[in-house]
Design a protein around this motif. Structure first.
Motif, short mmCIF file in Angstrom:
data_model
loop_
_atom_site.label_atom_id
_atom_site.label_comp_id
_atom_site.label_asym_id
_atom_site.label_seq_id
_atom_site.Cartn_x
_atom_site.Cartn_y
_atom_site.Cartn_z
N VAL A 1 0.75 -0.94 0.11
CA VAL A 1 -0.08 -0.10 0.09
C VAL A 1 0.99 1.28 -0.15
N VAL A 2 0.86 1.96 -0.94
CA VAL A 2 1.96 3.08 -1.22
C VAL A 2 0.90 4.38 -1.09
N THR A 3 1.77 5.18 0.02
CA THR A 3 1.19 6.35 0.15
C THR A 3 2.31 7.28 0.16
N PRO A 4 1.98 8.76 -0.04
CA PRO A 4 3.31 9.69 -0.03
C PRO A 4 4.27 9.45 1.00
N ARG A 5 4.00 9.00 2.24
CA ARG A 5 5.11 9.16 3.25
C ARG A 5 5.55 7.73 3.43
N ARG A 6 4.86 6.87 3.08
CA ARG A 6 5.34 5.38 3.43
C ARG A 6 4.76 4.28 2.37
N VAL A 7 5.49 2.96 2.64
CA VAL A 7 5.05 1.86 1.73
C VAL A 7 4.56 0.92 2.91
N ALA A 8 3.55 0.44 3.10
CA ALA A 8 3.50 -0.60 3.94
C ALA A 8 2.93 -1.83 3.17
N ALA A 9 3.42 -3.13 3.75
CA ALA A 9 3.21 -4.22 2.95
C ALA A 9 2.25 -5.19 3.97
N TYR A 10 1.09 -5.74 3.37
CA TYR A 10 0.37 -6.66 4.15
C TYR A 10 0.19 -8.13 3.61
N ARG A 11 0.24 -8.87 4.39
CA ARG A 11 0.12 -10.44 3.77
C ARG A 11 -1.45 -10.55 3.88
N THR A 12 -1.92 -10.73 2.67
CA THR A 12 -3.31 -10.96 2.34
C THR A 12 -3.76 -12.37 2.76
N ALA A 13 -2.92 -13.29 2.92
CA ALA A 13 -3.43 -14.62 3.28
C ALA A 13 -3.54 -14.92 4.86
N ASP A 14 -3.04 -14.03 5.58
CA ASP A 14 -3.18 -14.44 6.85
C ASP A 14 -3.98 -13.25 7.70
N GLY A 15 -4.75 -12.64 7.15
CA GLY A 15 -5.69 -11.48 8.01
C GLY A 15 -4.79 -10.50 7.93
N GLY A 16 -4.00 -10.06 6.61
CA GLY A 16 -3.74 -8.51 6.88
C GLY A 16 -2.46 -8.34 7.52
N GLY A 17 -1.82 -9.21 8.16
CA GLY A 17 -0.64 -8.97 8.81
C GLY A 17 0.33 -8.13 8.23
N LEU A 18 0.70 -7.17 8.98
CA LEU A 18 1.93 -6.20 8.58
C LEU A 18 3.15 -6.90 8.43
N THR B 1 7.39 -2.22 6.55
CA THR B 1 7.12 -0.76 6.14
C THR B 1 8.42 -0.04 5.51
N LEU B 2 8.16 0.74 4.57
CA LEU B 2 9.44 1.43 4.34
C LEU B 2 9.05 2.91 4.13
N PRO B 3 9.61 3.98 5.08
CA PRO B 3 9.43 5.41 5.00
C PRO B 3 9.82 5.96 3.82
N ALA B 4 9.21 7.12 3.32
CA ALA B 4 9.95 8.05 2.54
C ALA B 4 11.32 8.48 3.11
N ARG B 5 12.12 8.90 2.29
CA ARG B 5 13.38 9.62 2.59
C ARG B 5 12.91 10.97 3.13
N ASP B 6 13.89 11.46 4.01
CA ASP B 6 13.57 13.02 4.46
C ASP B 6 13.83 13.74 3.38
N GLY B 7 12.72 14.62 3.33
CA GLY B 7 12.24 15.60 2.28
C GLY B 7 11.73 15.04 0.91
N CYS B 8 11.43 13.91 0.72
CA CYS B 8 11.05 13.13 -0.37
C CYS B 8 9.59 12.62 -0.14
N VAL B 9 8.81 12.05 -1.15
CA VAL B 9 7.49 11.53 -1.25
C VAL B 9 7.44 10.54 -2.16
N PHE B 10 6.64 9.34 -2.06
CA PHE B 10 6.43 8.47 -2.81
C PHE B 10 5.17 8.89 -3.71
N ARG B 11 5.21 8.77 -4.88
CA ARG B 11 4.27 9.13 -5.94
C ARG B 11 3.47 7.78 -6.40
#
Length: 183
Positions: free
Chosen positions: A89-106, A109-119
């Motif tokens: 799940v990509v948002t401007p400030r971070r990417v979070a990955a969830y495992r869909t097979a086991d109830g959406g367990g996190l 996460t990957l935060p955007a670098r300082d001064g940067c955003v994900f598009r």
């Protein structure tokens, strides 16, 4: 095959086309729906992410700070399947990955670098890995791309930290690759 129709997510039988199930949230509308192993993973206009099989909501997660960026951005590129039952799940400030097979367990996460955003909408897939755009004013264009897979950010020499599927872990051990470098 799930689809959106107005404020409803509905499953459709590919043979007959009749909707065998419907799911709606009062006062909210689906922005993006993604089929995932007999379920529908849906991003809603308020930033809630749900996974439903049509009878129950199996799991839900709230996206941080969604009210700030989701209305203007929409859902383009926010949901990125990574394989092995992992959804980024990509948002401007971070990417979070969830495992869909086991109830959406996190998974990670990957935060955007300082001064940067994900598009989220500015990504492409190169083979099995999505390449995400992370614009930064002080970085060359090659540093503004982030490659991901189900284990996280792809970097040279990366070894998994125990989050790989068991078959992959044992294959790496058999190949003589340690899971972590010695201290």
């Amino acid at each position: 095959m799930p689809r959106t129709r107005g404020a409803v997510v509905a499953g459709y039988d590919t043979r007959g086309g009749a909707p065998p199930w419907r799911y709606a949230r009062v006062g909210h509308r689906p922005v993006v729906v993604l089929p995932a192993r007999g379920e529908a993973v849906t991003l809603w206009d308020d930033g809630l992410l749900t996974a439903t099989d049509g009878r129950t909501v199996r799991w839900h997660r709230a996206l941080p700070d969604a009210a700030e960026w989701l209305p203007a951005h929409g859902g383009a590129g926010v949901l990125r399947p990574l394989g092995h039952g992992v959804l980024a799940v990509v948002t401007p400030r971070r990417v979070a990955a969830y495992r869909t097979a086991d109830g959406g367990g996190l998974r990670w996460t990957l935060p955007a670098r300082d001064g940067c955003v994900f598009r989220p909408g500015a990504a492409l897939r190169r083979g099995p890995a999505p390449l995400l755009s992370q614009p930064c004013a002080d970085t060359a264009w090659t540093g503004q791309l982030v490659a991901l897979d189900h284990l996280g950010r792809i970097t040279p020499g990366r070894t998994p930290l125990g989050s790989a599927p068991p078959a992959l872990r044992s294959a790496r051990r058999d190949a003589g690759n340690p899971l972590a470098p010695p201290r």
